[in-house]
Design a protein around this motif. Structure first.
Motif, PDB file in Angstrom:
ATOM      1  N   ASP A 151       0.832  -1.203   0.000  1.00  0.00           N
ATOM      2  CA  ASP A 151       0.000   0.000   0.000  1.00  0.00           C
ATOM      3  C   ASP A 151       0.866   1.252   0.000  1.00  0.00           C
ATOM      4  O   ASP A 151       1.995   1.250   0.509  1.00  0.00           O
ATOM      5  N   GLY A 152       0.327   2.322  -0.544  1.00  0.00           N
ATOM      6  CA  GLY A 152       1.048   3.586  -0.568  1.00  0.00           C
ATOM      7  C   GLY A 152       0.137   4.750  -0.267  1.00  0.00           C
ATOM      8  O   GLY A 152      -1.078   4.587  -0.071  1.00  0.00           O
ATOM      9  N   LEU A 153       0.722   5.924  -0.235  1.00  0.00           N
ATOM     10  CA  LEU A 153      -0.057   7.130   0.040  1.00  0.00           C
ATOM     11  C   LEU A 153      -1.114   7.348  -1.030  1.00  0.00           C
ATOM     12  O   LEU A 153      -0.874   7.115  -2.211  1.00  0.00           O
ATOM     13  N   ALA A 154      -2.286   7.797  -0.608  1.00  0.00           N
ATOM     14  CA  ALA A 154      -3.378   8.111  -1.541  1.00  0.00           C
ATOM     15  C   ALA A 154      -4.055   9.394  -1.091  1.00  0.00           C
ATOM     16  O   ALA A 154      -4.301   9.590   0.100  1.00  0.00           O
ATOM     17  N   PHE A 155      -4.345  10.266  -2.059  1.00  0.00           N
ATOM     18  CA  PHE A 155      -5.002  11.535  -1.742  1.00  0.00           C
ATOM     19  C   PHE A 155      -5.907  11.934  -2.895  1.00  0.00           C
ATOM     20  O   PHE A 155      -5.467  12.037  -4.037  1.00  0.00           O
ATOM     21  N   ASP A 156      -7.201  12.122  -2.588  1.00  0.00           N
ATOM     22  CA  ASP A 156      -8.168  12.492  -3.626  1.00  0.00           C
ATOM     23  C   ASP A 156      -8.744  13.892  -3.418  1.00  0.00           C
ATOM     24  O   ASP A 156      -9.724  14.272  -4.069  1.00  0.00           O
ATOM     25  N   GLY A 157      -8.108  14.660  -2.546  1.00  0.00           N
ATOM     26  CA  GLY A 157      -8.595  16.003  -2.272  1.00  0.00           C
ATOM     27  C   GLY A 157      -9.502  16.078  -1.059  1.00  0.00           C
ATOM     28  O   GLY A 157      -9.651  17.141  -0.456  1.00  0.00           O
ATOM     29  N   ALA A 158     -10.133  14.965  -0.696  1.00  0.00           N
ATOM     30  CA  ALA A 158     -11.033  14.939   0.455  1.00  0.00           C
ATOM     31  C   ALA A 158     -10.528  14.026   1.564  1.00  0.00           C
ATOM     32  O   ALA A 158     -10.745  14.291   2.744  1.00  0.00           O
ATOM     33  N   THR A 159      -9.840  12.950   1.164  1.00  0.00           N
ATOM     34  CA  THR A 159      -9.316  11.986   2.132  1.00  0.00           C
ATOM     35  C   THR A 159      -7.842  11.721   1.850  1.00  0.00           C
ATOM     36  O   THR A 159      -7.466  11.443   0.707  1.00  0.00           O
ATOM     37  N   LEU A 160      -7.027  11.800   2.886  1.00  0.00           N
ATOM     38  CA  LEU A 160      -5.599  11.506   2.779  1.00  0.00           C
ATOM     39  C   LEU A 160      -5.313  10.210   3.526  1.00  0.00           C
ATOM     40  O   LEU A 160      -5.609  10.096   4.717  1.00  0.00           O
ATOM     41  N   THR A 161      -4.750   9.241   2.815  1.00  0.00           N
ATOM     42  CA  THR A 161      -4.366   7.971   3.436  1.00  0.00           C
ATOM     43  C   THR A 161      -2.854   7.856   3.420  1.00  0.00           C
ATOM     44  O   THR A 161      -2.228   7.920   2.358  1.00  0.00           O
ATOM     45  N   THR A 162      -2.255   7.713   4.602  1.00  0.00           N
ATOM     46  CA  THR A 162      -0.815   7.531   4.718  1.00  0.00           C
ATOM     47  C   THR A 162      -0.531   6.196   5.397  1.00  0.00           C
ATOM     48  O   THR A 162      -1.326   5.726   6.206  1.00  0.00           O
ATOM     49  N   ILE A 163       0.608   5.599   5.067  1.00  0.00           N
ATOM     50  CA  ILE A 163       0.969   4.278   5.586  1.00  0.00           C
ATOM     51  C   ILE A 163       2.084   4.432   6.610  1.00  0.00           C
ATOM     52  O   ILE A 163       3.073   5.121   6.365  1.00  0.00           O
ATOM     53  N   HIS A 164       1.922   3.763   7.746  1.00  0.00           N
ATOM     54  CA  HIS A 164       2.876   3.888   8.838  1.00  0.00           C
ATOM     55  C   HIS A 164       3.225   2.510   9.403  1.00  0.00           C
ATOM     56  O   HIS A 164       2.388   1.616   9.436  1.00  0.00           O
ATOM     57  N   GLY A 165       4.462   2.386   9.869  1.00  0.00           N
ATOM     58  CA  GLY A 165       4.898   1.121  10.438  1.00  0.00           C
ATOM     59  C   GLY A 165       6.017   0.511   9.617  1.00  0.00           C
ATOM     60  O   GLY A 165       6.383   1.033   8.564  1.00  0.00           O
ATOM     61  N   PRO A 166       6.579  -0.597  10.079  1.00  0.00           N
ATOM     62  CA  PRO A 166       7.723  -1.212   9.391  1.00  0.00           C
ATOM     63  C   PRO A 166       7.320  -1.859   8.071  1.00  0.00           C
ATOM     64  O   PRO A 166       6.483  -2.760   8.043  1.00  0.00           O
ATOM     65  N   ARG A 167       7.928  -1.402   6.978  1.00  0.00           N
ATOM     66  CA  ARG A 167       7.639  -1.975   5.667  1.00  0.00           C
ATOM     67  C   ARG A 167       8.616  -3.092   5.320  1.00  0.00           C
ATOM     68  O   ARG A 167       8.304  -3.984   4.557  1.00  0.00           O
ATOM     69  N   TYR A 168       9.816  -3.007   5.851  1.00  0.00           N
ATOM     70  CA  TYR A 168      10.850  -3.983   5.513  1.00  0.00           C
ATOM     71  C   TYR A 168      11.361  -4.678   6.769  1.00  0.00           C
ATOM     72  O   TYR A 168      11.416  -4.076   7.847  1.00  0.00           O
ATOM     73  N   ARG A 169      11.735  -5.947   6.612  1.00  0.00           N
ATOM     74  CA  ARG A 169      12.286  -6.715   7.715  1.00  0.00           C
ATOM     75  C   ARG A 169      13.671  -7.229   7.344  1.00  0.00           C
ATOM     76  O   ARG A 169      13.970  -7.447   6.174  1.00  0.00           O
ATOM     77  N   MET A 170      14.515  -7.402   8.367  1.00  0.00           N
ATOM     78  CA  MET A 170      15.850  -7.935   8.129  1.00  0.00           C
ATOM     79  C   MET A 170      16.154  -9.005   9.161  1.00  0.00           C
ATOM     80  O   MET A 170      15.987  -8.789  10.369  1.00  0.00           O
TER      81      MET A 170
END
Length: 336
Positions: free
Chosen positions: A146-165
């Protein structure tokens, strides 16, 4: 998420708890060259103090200046665009005429920053959805793709660990590697069943397990956002982890050691149920040739190679440790 942006959320929560007013600024769209990617964040306190970054510094300066001159009276989220004209691009220091669109959000209790931090600290990957009209933010499970999405009314941001090692071995090199990897936003697991190495392990923010490497690799369910690094020099430990990692979709699998040791390792791996293509995925000797000698330098060399692979950058053969050492050996022979 970037560890820099995690610091933005932590500081924002502290400022809110202290009764300060805070604006959270997020890069939602870029055109042309941009110093920071979509999703990068900056927090501005009501006295102009900032944490984080959305540009090379000039936009931050403008936001600070506006806050100090005009105060922080904003009550609803809005978007601001910098660098539309060439003159603005020069004024705000945007490279090559780049343009940034920013979401500027006044934080409140309804913003849920503390709840978001709890989810991140629990190791969860979450989506934060901000309603621009009401200012209410809600949290939802997210996927690594998932990635950031913005349509002018709703902003969706992604948070937390995306990669593991997964790092095999709790050596001194592992400590430097883990520390830097955490700063690069990896969720790091150190695996070493040897008590003499794990008793003195003291790196915060890193998971230490004492299980066998192959069991650990299986339990982690390695996916395409995982890197596996074997550092023990002990075939009984390294090979077990590599055997499982090479069969997984992990984007990077590498092992420390000389060219000769890695050649022997590849021969040993043929004795397991691995195909030639799977064995060919093994990086080794690991790292980029930067003349590294000390554990911190070697850690940087390894992580530079992992970063290049993660970002899809094709490195020249001459940058590899193996090629560099071959050149040195050839030059030495030529002088004899």
């Amino acid at each position: 998420m970037d560890s820099v942006d995690l610091e933005v959320l932590k500081r924002s929560a502290e400022w809110l708890d202290a009764g300060r007013r805070v604006l959270l600024v997020t890069v939602v769209k870029t055109w042309g060259s941009s110093p920071r990617p979509e999703g990068a964040m900056l927090a501005v306190r009501d006295d102009g103090l900032v944490v984080g970054s959305v540009s090379g510094g000039c936009i931050e300066d403008d936001l600070i200046d506006r806050t100090r001159r005009l105060g922080m009276n904003q009550t609803a989220a809005e978007t601001v665009t910098y660098g539309v004209s060439a003159d603005e691009a020069r004024r705000f220091g945007l490279p090559c005429g780049g343009t940034l669109q920013l979401a500027v959000e006044p934080l409140t209790k309804e913003s849920g920053i503390r709840a978001l931090l709890r989810e991140i600290e629990a190791g969860h990957l979450v989506a934060r959805r901000l309603d621009f009209l009401t200012g209410e933010a809600t949290l939802h499970p997210a996927r690594a793709s998932d990635g950031l999405a913005f349509d002018g009314a709703t902003l969706t941001t992604i948070h937390g660990p995306r990669y593991r090692m997964l790092v095999i071995g709790a050596s001194q090199l592992s400590k430097y590697l883990a520390q830097i990897a955490v700063g690069l936003d990896y969720q790091v697991t150190i695996c070493d069943p040897r008590e003499e190495y794990t008793e003195t392990w003291d790196i915060p923010g890193v998971t230490l397990v004492r299980t066998m490497p192959d069991d650990t690799a299986k339990a982690m369910r390695l996916d395409e956002r995982c890197a596996v690094v074997a550092l023990t020099h002990d075939p009984k430990l390294d090979d077990l982890a590599l055997m499982e990692a090479l069969k997984s979709p992990a984007f990077y699998v590498g092992a420390l050691g000389s060219r000769a040791n890695n050649d022997k390792r590849r021969v040993r791996l043929t004795e397991f149920d691995l195909t030639e293509a799977q064995i060919a995925r093994l990086h080794g000797p690991i790292g980029l040739f930067i003349g590294s000698r000390t554990p911190p330098e070697i850690a940087i060399s390894i992580l530079a190679e992992i970063t290049a692979v993660k970002n899809g950058v094709a490195l020249p053969e001459s940058a590899s440790i193996a090629a560099a050492k071959a050149r040195v050996a050839s030059a030495a022979c030529a002088t004899l």
